[in-house]
Motif scaffolding. Structure first.
Motif, PDB file in Angstrom:
ATOM      1  N   THR A 177     -25.773  29.802   6.112  1.00 56.61           N
ATOM      2  CA  THR A 177     -25.810  29.332   7.362  1.00 56.61           C
ATOM      3  C   THR A 177     -25.716  30.297   8.562  1.00 56.61           C
ATOM      4  N   PRO A 178     -26.571  30.368   9.774  1.00 59.74           N
ATOM      5  CA  PRO A 178     -26.464  31.506  10.686  1.00 59.74           C
ATOM      6  C   PRO A 178     -25.120  31.932  11.000  1.00 59.74           C
ATOM      7  N   SER A 179     -24.135  31.025  11.236  1.00 57.20           N
ATOM      8  CA  SER A 179     -22.812  31.614  11.545  1.00 57.20           C
ATOM      9  C   SER A 179     -22.008  32.548  10.369  1.00 57.20           C
ATOM     10  N   LEU A 180     -22.574  32.131   9.034  1.00 55.79           N
ATOM     11  CA  LEU A 180     -22.128  32.887   8.084  1.00 55.79           C
ATOM     12  C   LEU A 180     -22.519  34.132   8.056  1.00 55.79           C
ATOM     13  N   ALA A 181     -24.071  34.445   8.288  1.00 54.70           N
ATOM     14  CA  ALA A 181     -24.850  35.375   8.458  1.00 54.70           C
ATOM     15  C   ALA A 181     -24.188  36.251   9.386  1.00 54.70           C
ATOM     16  N   ASN A 182     -24.148  35.908  10.560  1.00 54.66           N
ATOM     17  CA  ASN A 182     -23.661  36.669  12.006  1.00 54.66           C
ATOM     18  C   ASN A 182     -22.105  37.229  11.433  1.00 54.66           C
ATOM     19  N   PHE A 183     -21.245  36.348  10.725  1.00 48.26           N
ATOM     20  CA  PHE A 183     -20.047  37.002  10.302  1.00 48.26           C
ATOM     21  C   PHE A 183     -20.182  38.204   9.379  1.00 48.26           C
ATOM     22  N   LEU A 184     -20.982  38.046   8.375  1.00 41.09           N
ATOM     23  CA  LEU A 184     -21.210  39.058   7.416  1.00 41.09           C
ATOM     24  C   LEU A 184     -21.843  40.203   8.210  1.00 41.09           C
ATOM     25  N   TYR A 185     -22.727  40.324   8.931  1.00 43.96           N
ATOM     26  CA  TYR A 185     -23.333  41.309   9.876  1.00 43.96           C
ATOM     27  C   TYR A 185     -22.351  41.915  10.935  1.00 43.96           C
ATOM     28  N   SER A 186     -21.394  41.331  11.032  1.00 42.41           N
ATOM     29  CA  SER A 186     -20.397  41.603  12.085  1.00 42.41           C
ATOM     30  C   SER A 186     -19.516  42.425  11.130  1.00 42.41           C
ATOM     31  N   LEU A 187     -19.093  42.104   9.858  1.00 44.26           N
ATOM     32  CA  LEU A 187     -18.138  42.717   9.004  1.00 44.26           C
ATOM     33  C   LEU A 187     -18.996  44.124   8.622  1.00 44.26           C
ATOM     34  N   LEU A 188     -20.112  44.062   8.587  1.00 46.44           N
ATOM     35  CA  LEU A 188     -20.925  45.163   8.394  1.00 46.44           C
ATOM     36  C   LEU A 188     -20.854  46.122   9.318  1.00 46.44           C
ATOM     37  N   ALA A 189     -21.280  45.813  10.647  1.00 49.22           N
ATOM     38  CA  ALA A 189     -21.095  46.531  11.737  1.00 49.22           C
ATOM     39  C   ALA A 189     -19.682  47.261  11.960  1.00 49.22           C
ATOM     40  N   GLY A 190     -18.772  46.259  11.676  1.00 52.57           N
ATOM     41  CA  GLY A 190     -17.272  47.189  11.955  1.00 52.57           C
ATOM     42  C   GLY A 190     -17.259  48.164  11.085  1.00 52.57           C
TER      43      GLY A 190
END
Length: 39
Positions: A2-15
């Motif tokens: 889902t888009p929200s899961l993808a955004n969550f993973l991208y935010s973890l990677l950015a962090g």
């Protein structure tokens, strides 16, 4: 995925890139440049 899961993973990677890597590099740099003199 889902888009929200993808955004969550991208935010973890950015962090990871923004916080963890500079901290590790800084600690390595400080540990190399400030060695303790032992007799």
């Amino acid at each position: 995925m889902t888009p929200s899961l993808a955004n969550f993973l991208y935010s973890l990677l950015a962090g990871l890139l923004i916080v963890v890597i500079p901290v590790v590099v800084g600690l390595i740099f400080i540990s190399q440049s400030d060695k303790i003199q032992r007799s």
